[in-house]
Design an enzyme around this catalytic site. Structure first.
Site, PDB file in Angstrom:
ATOM      1  N   CYS A   2       0.918  -1.234  -0.117  1.00  0.00           N
ATOM      2  CA  CYS A   2      -0.101  -0.126  -0.061  1.00  0.00           C
ATOM      3  C   CYS A   2       0.981   1.316  -0.099  1.00  0.00           C
ATOM      4  CB  CYS A   2      -0.896   0.240   1.203  1.00  0.00           C
ATOM      5  SG  CYS A   2      -2.104  -1.200   1.247  1.00  0.00           S
ATOM      6  N   ARG A  27       4.021  -0.420  -4.610  1.00  0.00           N
ATOM      7  CA  ARG A  27       3.944  -0.937  -3.409  1.00  0.00           C
ATOM      8  C   ARG A  27       2.445  -2.004  -3.274  1.00  0.00           C
ATOM      9  NH1 ARG A  27       6.853   1.914   0.396  1.00  0.00           N
ATOM     10  NH2 ARG A  27       5.448   1.136   2.019  1.00  0.00           N
ATOM     11  N   TRP A  74      -2.775  -2.960  -1.841  1.00  0.00           N
ATOM     12  CA  TRP A  74      -2.312  -4.309  -1.945  1.00  0.00           C
ATOM     13  C   TRP A  74      -3.243  -4.926  -0.697  1.00  0.00           C
ATOM     14  CZ3 TRP A  74      -0.743  -8.568   1.282  1.00  0.00           C
ATOM     15  CH2 TRP A  74      -0.144  -9.546   0.685  1.00  0.00           C
ATOM     16  N   ASN A 100      -1.791   2.756   5.742  1.00  0.00           N
ATOM     17  CA  ASN A 100      -1.045   1.581   5.123  1.00  0.00           C
ATOM     18  C   ASN A 100      -0.582   0.959   6.357  1.00  0.00           C
ATOM     19  OD1 ASN A 100       1.077  -0.065   4.130  1.00  0.00           O
ATOM     20  ND2 ASN A 100       2.702   1.545   4.202  1.00  0.00           N
ATOM     21  N   GLY A 101      -0.876  -0.564   6.345  1.00  0.00           N
ATOM     22  CA  GLY A 101      -0.521  -1.279   7.687  1.00  0.00           C
ATOM     23  C   GLY A 101      -1.664  -2.116   7.932  1.00  0.00           C
ATOM     24  N   GLU A 449      17.646 -18.313  -7.236  1.00  0.00           N
ATOM     25  CA  GLU A 449      17.331 -17.148  -7.911  1.00  0.00           C
ATOM     26  C   GLU A 449      16.505 -17.180  -9.146  1.00  0.00           C
ATOM     27  OE1 GLU A 449      16.553 -14.406  -6.023  1.00  0.00           O
ATOM     28  OE2 GLU A 449      16.753 -13.026  -7.744  1.00  0.00           O
ATOM     29  N   LYS A 453      12.707 -15.838 -10.015  1.00  0.00           N
ATOM     30  CA  LYS A 453      12.420 -14.629 -10.988  1.00  0.00           C
ATOM     31  C   LYS A 453      11.599 -15.340 -11.950  1.00  0.00           C
ATOM     32  CE  LYS A 453      13.835 -12.291  -9.380  1.00  0.00           C
ATOM     33  NZ  LYS A 453      14.313 -11.494  -8.241  1.00  0.00           N
ATOM     34  N   GLU A 456       7.821 -15.969 -10.503  1.00  0.00           N
ATOM     35  CA  GLU A 456       7.076 -14.662  -9.835  1.00  0.00           C
ATOM     36  C   GLU A 456       6.335 -13.829 -10.972  1.00  0.00           C
ATOM     37  OE1 GLU A 456       8.968 -11.800  -7.306  1.00  0.00           O
ATOM     38  OE2 GLU A 456      10.746 -12.025  -8.126  1.00  0.00           O
ATOM     39  N   HIS A 472      17.706 -38.220  -6.104  1.00  0.00           N
ATOM     40  CA  HIS A 472      16.947 -38.871  -4.612  1.00  0.00           C
ATOM     41  C   HIS A 472      15.405 -38.366  -4.488  1.00  0.00           C
ATOM     42  CE1 HIS A 472      21.170 -39.821  -3.638  1.00  0.00           C
ATOM     43  NE2 HIS A 472      21.553 -38.866  -4.017  1.00  0.00           N
ATOM     44  N   LYS A 563       5.983  -4.796  -4.046  1.00  0.00           N
ATOM     45  CA  LYS A 563       7.430  -4.841  -3.916  1.00  0.00           C
ATOM     46  C   LYS A 563       7.898  -4.758  -2.563  1.00  0.00           C
ATOM     47  CE  LYS A 563      11.581  -3.726  -5.711  1.00  0.00           C
ATOM     48  NZ  LYS A 563      12.157  -4.685  -6.265  1.00  0.00           N
TER      49      LYS A 563
HETATM   50  O1  M6R Z   1      12.892  -5.447   0.236  1.00  0.00           O
HETATM   51  P1  M6R Z   1      13.381  -6.595   0.458  1.00  0.00           P
HETATM   52  O2  M6R Z   1      14.718  -6.993  -0.415  1.00  0.00           O
HETATM   53  O3  M6R Z   1      13.261  -6.989   1.758  1.00  0.00           O
HETATM   54  O4  M6R Z   1      12.441  -7.745  -0.290  1.00  0.00           O
HETATM   55  C1  M6R Z   1      12.357  -9.094   0.039  1.00  0.00           C
HETATM   56  C2  M6R Z   1      11.469  -9.817  -0.757  1.00  0.00           C
HETATM   57  O5  M6R Z   1      10.249  -9.479  -0.657  1.00  0.00           O
HETATM   58  C3  M6R Z   1      11.934  -9.831  -2.428  1.00  0.00           C
HETATM   59  O6  M6R Z   1      13.181  -9.853  -2.653  1.00  0.00           O
HETATM   60  C4  M6R Z   1      10.990 -10.580  -3.284  1.00  0.00           C
HETATM   61  O7  M6R Z   1      11.229 -11.939  -3.314  1.00  0.00           O
HETATM   62  C5  M6R Z   1      11.128 -10.051  -4.724  1.00  0.00           C
HETATM   63  N1  M6R Z   1       9.816  -9.933  -5.373  1.00  0.00           N
HETATM   64  C6  M6R Z   1      11.984 -11.154  -5.351  1.00  0.00           C
HETATM   65  O8  M6R Z   1      12.106 -10.766  -6.892  1.00  0.00           O
END
Ligand code: M6R
Length: 568
Positions: A2, A27, A74, A100-101, A449, A453, A456, A472, A563
């Site tokens: 948010c 956000r 969000w 926000n919260g 990673e 990527k 998501e 295994h 984000k």
């Molecule tokens: O802002 P941060 O690095 O703490 O965020 C952590 C995760 O939420 C963030 O890396 C998330 O996994 C990304 N969407 C990955 O691309």
């Protein structure tokens, strides 16, 4: 999660609020809304969906005024509908607010005060409570209500009996106030008003503000307070030339690495903080957690126990902290609630590695190392991840008294990104419903990673597995509908990896190799083993982005995500 934006000044609030929301959309983008004090009262417009939908709706609305609040959501409580979108009001519409919260005890409060609500949101009860408080003064009403709230909040409120003012309250969720000659801006992220202000204030927990034209007053629970302003750090002008932020952000990696390496010079004193440490915990979420896995490898030479933990798990586990234990928290945004909650339980040395100056994690930790990746807004973290790895590499060099060798890295990453053409490959990957990323040692971390990527933003079911572990159990999943991306950057492991490829193909699976040797399907340049992980993730980021776009999705705003994850 948010974004809140607000404006008090002489200009028309509407376009400024929209611009602010567009900047904050990273956000959350489930719904958006604004409220403006007009000469016919406080007018609210909200829409489900992205800010674009609100923008369309506002074209047909005449809402003129110079005081307004805005929100991009969000969803936590209730569907991402227009009804649940902010701003929310009390039944009589005397209090209009954005939040926000999360209010954890909203149902208890609703029952205790017998509040009538129209939405499923936890926020609406805050407006309802403020409206029924007996105090005469709006600030006192607000102070009484926040005493009842359990959870986190950044609040911006307009009262119908004081429409020229915006009131603020903050606990845990970020809230900043920017001031220029004639204008005052409110935002969850100072970057969203940076264009207009050189100075800004950061609200701390349990602080309040009352803002009217050319006047900002701050308060704590008891009295009026003075606050110091903050200046924006000089930032490098990163180039934006693509359709999507994620494309720009990947392309900005070489500059981000260079800026981060230069800026690291300011943090060399951190060496003293590592003296006498007895163990290290590396804690983070998502992509930042993957950088911690590399952090452990970079710091292993210290010969102390190093543990890596996912923040949302770390919080509930037992740890043996001594005054010489060091907990390192990595967070691009510096606002991730799960990570910040962990800092609070660490009664030991704490160090934040973050991309955002003055973010909550910088206040929570005793020490901070800032990266200089530039503003990262695409939900999928890319250039920030590369800079996190670089920080760990630079830390290693600093602690070992070694000269870092980053010129080659920066040059190679630039040349490599310019030469990469993965469109054909992306077309192939986009046809699969299952993709598995495998590798050994460092390459397994890159596999994790790479899988995160791709999943998501493309919604393909992606997993990561250490190559040697396949047989295994996981090999049972492999069939002709499975694509395996095998990462192989270690000379001594090439023959083992080629064997794994054969085992996969013998089961009908398709296998593509990302490696730094002749027959690799995606070729990587040669680079020292220390720096290779910073380079080897680049093609996987580009590939994920291309697959996503080919499938018709927006890589910057994947479904269900945000984000900045400011709720636990
Ligand atoms: O802002 P941060 O690095 O703490 O965020 C952590 C995760 O939420 C963030 O890396 C998330 O996994 C990304 N969407 C990955 O691309």
């Amino acid at each position: 999660m948010c974004g809140i934006f607000g404006y008090v000044g002489k200009k028309e609030a509407k376009p400024l609020l929209i611009e602010g929301l567009e900047n904050l959309e990273y956000r959350g983008y489930d719904s958006a809304g604004i409220a403006i004090s007009t000469n016919k009262g406080i007018k609210i417009v909200k829409r489900a969906g992205k800010v674009e939908e609100l923008k369309k709706a506002l074209k047909e609305e005449n809402i003129d005024g110079s005081v307004g609040i805005a929100h991009t959501r969000w969803a936590t409580h209730g569907l991402p509908s227009e009804l649940n979108a902010h701003p929310h009001t009390d039944v009589l519409k005397s209090v209009t607010l954005v939040h926000n919260g999360i209010i954890e005890n909203y149902l208890e409060l609703k029952n205790e005060f017998n509040l009538k609500t129209q939405t499923e949101s936890d926020t609406e009860i805050i407006a309802g409570l403020i409206a029924i408080m007996p105090e005469k003064n709006n600030l006192e009403k607000l102070k009484s209500v926040v005493k009842l709230l359990k959870g986190s909040y950044a609040l911006a409120i307009i009262f119908s009996n004081e429409p020229e003012c915006i009131y603020l309250a903050k606990k845990e969720s970020p809230l900043m106030v920017g001031k220029s000659e004639d204008d005052i801006f409110i935002s969850s992220d100072a970057n969203a008003f940076k264009k207009y202000c050189s100075d800004f204030y950061i609200l701390k927990n349990n602080e309040f503000a009352k803002i009217k034209y050319n006047n900002i007053e701050f308060f704590n629970k008891n009295k009026k307070i003075n606050k110091k302003t903050n200046k924006f750090l000089n930032t490098f002008a990163f180039e934006n030339k693509n359709k999507y932020l994620m494309q720009d952000e990947i392309a900005q990696t070489p500059d981000a690495l260079k800026e981060t390496a230069i800026f690291f010079e300011n943090f060399k004193d951190i060496k003293n903080y590592f003296k006498n440490i007895d163990k290290i915990y590396l804690v983070a979420c998502g992509t930042a957690y993957h950088s911690c896995l590399f952090g452990k490898k970079y710091l292993e030479f210290l010969n102390v126990p190093i543990f890596t933990e996912i923040a949302s798990e770390f919080k509930y586990s037992k740890h043996l902290f001594t005054k010489n234990t060091l907990c390192i928290f990595v967070s691009q945004s510096g606002e991730t609630a799960d990570t910040i909650a962990c800092v609070k339980k660490c009664k030991c040395k704490t160090l934040a590695i973050t991309n955002v100056p003055n973010s909550s994690i910088t206040f929570a930790c005793k020490k901070t190392i800032l990266m200089k990746a530039g503003w990262e807004r695409a939900v999928a973290s890319t250039k920030a991840y590369s800079c996190q790895l670089l920080i760990f590499y630079l830390l290693k060099c600093l602690l070992k008294d070694e000269k870092p060798k980053i010129k080659t890295l920066i040059r190679q990453s630039k040349q490599y990104l310019n030469s990469l053409n993965l469109t054909q490959l992306a077309k192939k990957v986009a046809t699969f419903e299952k993709v598995m990323f495998i590798g050994r040692q460092d390459d397994y971390i890159t596999a994790k990673e790479g899988a995160l990527k791709l999943k998501e933003i493309s919604y393909i079911n992606c997993t990561a597995c250490p190559s040697g572990e396949l047989k295994h159990g996981t090999l049972a999943l492999v069939d002709e509908n499975t694509l395996i991306i095998l990462i192989s950057t270690k000379n001594n492991l090439i023959s083992k990896n080629l064997l794994t490829k054969e085992e996969i193909e013998a089961r009908g699976g398709k296998c593509l190799i990302l490696g730094n040797f002749e027959n690799a399907d995606i070729k990587l340049p040669k680079l020292s083993a220390d720096l290779m992980p910073i380079l080897s993730i680049l093609p996987l980021q580009v590939l994920a982005c291309e697959v996503c776009i080919l499938k018709g999705y927006n890589p910057d705003k994947p479904r269900n995500l945000s984000k900045s994850v400011t709720v636990e």
